[in-house]
Design a protein around this motif. Sequence first.
Motif, PDB file in Angstrom:
ATOM      1  N   ARG A 137       8.437  -5.261   4.353  1.00  0.00           N
ATOM      2  CA  ARG A 137       7.828  -5.155   3.018  1.00  0.00           C
ATOM      3  C   ARG A 137       6.321  -4.974   3.132  1.00  0.00           C
ATOM      4  N   GLN A 138       5.690  -5.779   3.973  1.00  0.00           N
ATOM      5  CA  GLN A 138       4.238  -5.679   4.154  1.00  0.00           C
ATOM      6  C   GLN A 138       3.858  -4.331   4.754  1.00  0.00           C
ATOM      7  N   ARG A 139       4.615  -3.864   5.733  1.00  0.00           N
ATOM      8  CA  ARG A 139       4.309  -2.577   6.360  1.00  0.00           C
ATOM      9  C   ARG A 139       4.431  -1.442   5.357  1.00  0.00           C
ATOM     10  N   ALA A 140       5.434  -1.519   4.486  1.00  0.00           N
ATOM     11  CA  ALA A 140       5.626  -0.458   3.503  1.00  0.00           C
ATOM     12  C   ALA A 140       4.439  -0.365   2.558  1.00  0.00           C
ATOM     13  N   TRP A 141       3.951  -1.515   2.080  1.00  0.00           N
ATOM     14  CA  TRP A 141       2.798  -1.504   1.176  1.00  0.00           C
ATOM     15  C   TRP A 141       1.555  -0.997   1.897  1.00  0.00           C
ATOM     16  N   LEU A 142       1.361  -1.433   3.137  1.00  0.00           N
ATOM     17  CA  LEU A 142       0.171  -1.008   3.869  1.00  0.00           C
ATOM     18  C   LEU A 142       0.227   0.492   4.167  1.00  0.00           C
ATOM     19  N   ASP A 143       1.348   0.966   4.678  1.00  0.00           N
ATOM     20  CA  ASP A 143       1.449   2.372   5.048  1.00  0.00           C
ATOM     21  C   ASP A 143       1.360   3.291   3.832  1.00  0.00           C
ATOM     22  N   ALA A 144       1.832   2.806   2.700  1.00  0.00           N
ATOM     23  CA  ALA A 144       1.780   3.626   1.489  1.00  0.00           C
ATOM     24  C   ALA A 144       0.351   3.841   1.011  1.00  0.00           C
ATOM     25  N   THR A 145      -0.558   2.982   1.419  1.00  0.00           N
ATOM     26  CA  THR A 145      -1.948   3.115   0.973  1.00  0.00           C
ATOM     27  C   THR A 145      -2.862   3.696   2.045  1.00  0.00           C
ATOM     28  N   LEU A 146      -2.315   3.950   3.247  1.00  0.00           N
ATOM     29  CA  LEU A 146      -3.146   4.530   4.299  1.00  0.00           C
ATOM     30  C   LEU A 146      -3.290   6.033   4.095  1.00  0.00           C
ATOM     31  N   PRO A 147      -4.409   6.612   4.545  1.00  0.00           N
ATOM     32  CA  PRO A 147      -4.568   8.065   4.433  1.00  0.00           C
ATOM     33  C   PRO A 147      -3.464   8.795   5.183  1.00  0.00           C
ATOM     34  N   ARG A 148      -2.976   9.854   4.561  1.00  0.00           N
ATOM     35  CA  ARG A 148      -1.961  10.673   5.211  1.00  0.00           C
ATOM     36  C   ARG A 148      -2.606  11.554   6.285  1.00  0.00           C
ATOM     37  N   LEU A 149      -1.807  12.021   7.205  1.00  0.00           N
ATOM     38  CA  LEU A 149      -2.330  12.881   8.263  1.00  0.00           C
ATOM     39  C   LEU A 149      -2.838  14.214   7.714  1.00  0.00           C
ATOM     40  N   ALA A 150      -2.256  14.648   6.601  1.00  0.00           N
ATOM     41  CA  ALA A 150      -2.637  15.950   6.049  1.00  0.00           C
ATOM     42  C   ALA A 150      -3.963  15.901   5.295  1.00  0.00           C
ATOM     43  N   GLY A 151      -4.500  14.741   5.042  1.00  0.00           N
ATOM     44  CA  GLY A 151      -5.742  14.643   4.293  1.00  0.00           C
ATOM     45  C   GLY A 151      -6.235  13.219   4.256  1.00  0.00           C
ATOM     46  N   VAL A 152      -7.253  12.978   3.486  1.00  0.00           N
ATOM     47  CA  VAL A 152      -7.832  11.644   3.439  1.00  0.00           C
ATOM     48  C   VAL A 152      -7.418  10.891   2.183  1.00  0.00           C
ATOM     49  N   THR A 153      -6.627  11.498   1.320  1.00  0.00           N
ATOM     50  CA  THR A 153      -6.230  10.847   0.076  1.00  0.00           C
ATOM     51  C   THR A 153      -5.035   9.935   0.312  1.00  0.00           C
ATOM     52  N   PRO A 154      -5.158   8.637   0.046  1.00  0.00           N
ATOM     53  CA  PRO A 154      -4.013   7.743   0.222  1.00  0.00           C
ATOM     54  C   PRO A 154      -2.845   8.155  -0.660  1.00  0.00           C
ATOM     55  N   LEU A 155      -1.643   7.853  -0.199  1.00  0.00           N
ATOM     56  CA  LEU A 155      -0.444   8.257  -0.922  1.00  0.00           C
ATOM     57  C   LEU A 155      -0.418   7.733  -2.347  1.00  0.00           C
ATOM     58  N   LEU A 156      -0.818   6.474  -2.540  1.00  0.00           N
ATOM     59  CA  LEU A 156      -0.700   5.882  -3.870  1.00  0.00           C
ATOM     60  C   LEU A 156      -1.749   6.382  -4.854  1.00  0.00           C
ATOM     61  N   SER A 157      -2.723   7.157  -4.402  1.00  0.00           N
ATOM     62  CA  SER A 157      -3.732   7.629  -5.349  1.00  0.00           C
ATOM     63  C   SER A 157      -3.515   9.082  -5.747  1.00  0.00           C
ATOM     64  N   ARG A 158      -2.370   9.658  -5.411  1.00  0.00           N
ATOM     65  CA  ARG A 158      -2.104  11.028  -5.810  1.00  0.00           C
ATOM     66  C   ARG A 158      -1.906  11.105  -7.319  1.00  0.00           C
ATOM     67  N   GLY A 159      -2.847  11.712  -8.008  1.00  0.00           N
ATOM     68  CA  GLY A 159      -2.799  11.734  -9.458  1.00  0.00           C
ATOM     69  C   GLY A 159      -1.667  12.551 -10.020  1.00  0.00           C
ATOM     70  N   ASP A 160      -1.096  13.460  -9.220  1.00  0.00           N
ATOM     71  CA  ASP A 160      -0.012  14.285  -9.754  1.00  0.00           C
ATOM     72  C   ASP A 160       1.328  13.570  -9.754  1.00  0.00           C
ATOM     73  N   LEU A 161       1.392  12.374  -9.172  1.00  0.00           N
ATOM     74  CA  LEU A 161       2.651  11.653  -9.132  1.00  0.00           C
ATOM     75  C   LEU A 161       2.831  10.717 -10.323  1.00  0.00           C
ATOM     76  N   TYR A 162       1.800  10.066 -10.745  1.00  0.00           N
ATOM     77  CA  TYR A 162       1.883   9.220 -11.927  1.00  0.00           C
ATOM     78  C   TYR A 162       0.478   8.895 -12.405  1.00  0.00           C
ATOM     79  N   LYS A 163       0.367   8.403 -13.618  1.00  0.00           N
ATOM     80  CA  LYS A 163      -0.928   8.101 -14.238  1.00  0.00           C
ATOM     81  C   LYS A 163      -1.279   6.638 -14.007  1.00  0.00           C
ATOM     82  N   TRP A 164      -2.499   6.426 -13.555  1.00  0.00           N
ATOM     83  CA  TRP A 164      -2.986   5.071 -13.374  1.00  0.00           C
ATOM     84  C   TRP A 164      -3.685   4.605 -14.649  1.00  0.00           C
ATOM     85  N   GLN A 165      -3.599   3.316 -14.900  1.00  0.00           N
ATOM     86  CA  GLN A 165      -4.318   2.747 -16.032  1.00  0.00           C
ATOM     87  C   GLN A 165      -5.754   2.393 -15.663  1.00  0.00           C
TER      88      GLN A 165
END
Length: 288
Positions: A137-165
């Motif tokens: 569980r901890q690894r999943a949360w950490l890895d989901a927020t790490l920069p992807r190899l294809a760029g520097v944008t973390p997975l959870l901050s991709r604005g095209d996937l959902y809207k943040w409040q």
Amino acid sequence: MTWREAEELAAAHMRWLGFDDAAVTGPGTDGGLDVIASGAVAQVKHHASPVGAPDVQRLRGAAFNTYNALFYSSSGYTPAAIAAAQRTDVALFRINLDRTVTAMNDRAVELRPPPPPSARELERREVWAVLQPQRLRQRAWLDATLPRLAGVTPLLSRGDLYKWQVNPSAVVEAVRAQARTCGSALINVSADLRTDARAESQADLFAEYPEARERYPQLNDQFQDLPALLRRVHAQAAELNRLEAWAVAQVRFPKVLASLVRAVARDEITQDPDEWVGIPVDVVLPGV
């Protein structure tokens, strides 16, 4: 004892060793092999004279595609047979008059089933069973927020996937920081469990060889408080619960967030199935 009884005894002994489907083949079948099982074959000789090297070599030839080749003899083995078994990795056993079986070489000793786990080992396993899902569980949360190899944008901050409040970068940094803190605590529990296992192993060594305690004074017993370790795991699970609840509250589409974290956990399980065996993906987000 008849030759048939000797074969049945050998089959029973192989089942005791862990080859659960070991069965006598019957006369004239399977190229002279007397007992076969998944992952093992055996030949049984109930003769008056010791088994010689040619018999051992013929067994290895018949078992060319099987790792475990076992030989059972009621009359022992010649020195040449023992040497041949050493070269060809054949396990030698002797069937005794009292219907017991004795290992006659190192390969045979290696096939002995492991001893039953100690009460302390069972307690350690209980802690591991609670620890491992939280580590995934901890690894999943950490890895989901790490920069992807294809760029520097973390997975959870991709604005095209959902809207943040709120500001997505702030959420990602907070999640990553808390996940790392929990990860350090869980790694410490893992290390303490391994230390406890070593301590028990050392205690067994000292019990069997008391002189080892004087010869190796650096082997100090380091038994851990296992109930305390379990409480530490539960404390980190509670922290991960709070992290999940907080992160989910920051998004308008929590199911999208859940699918992302589960996808990362699925990747973890795929990449290291032995580490996460038996742990369901949904454990990483039980509240969503």
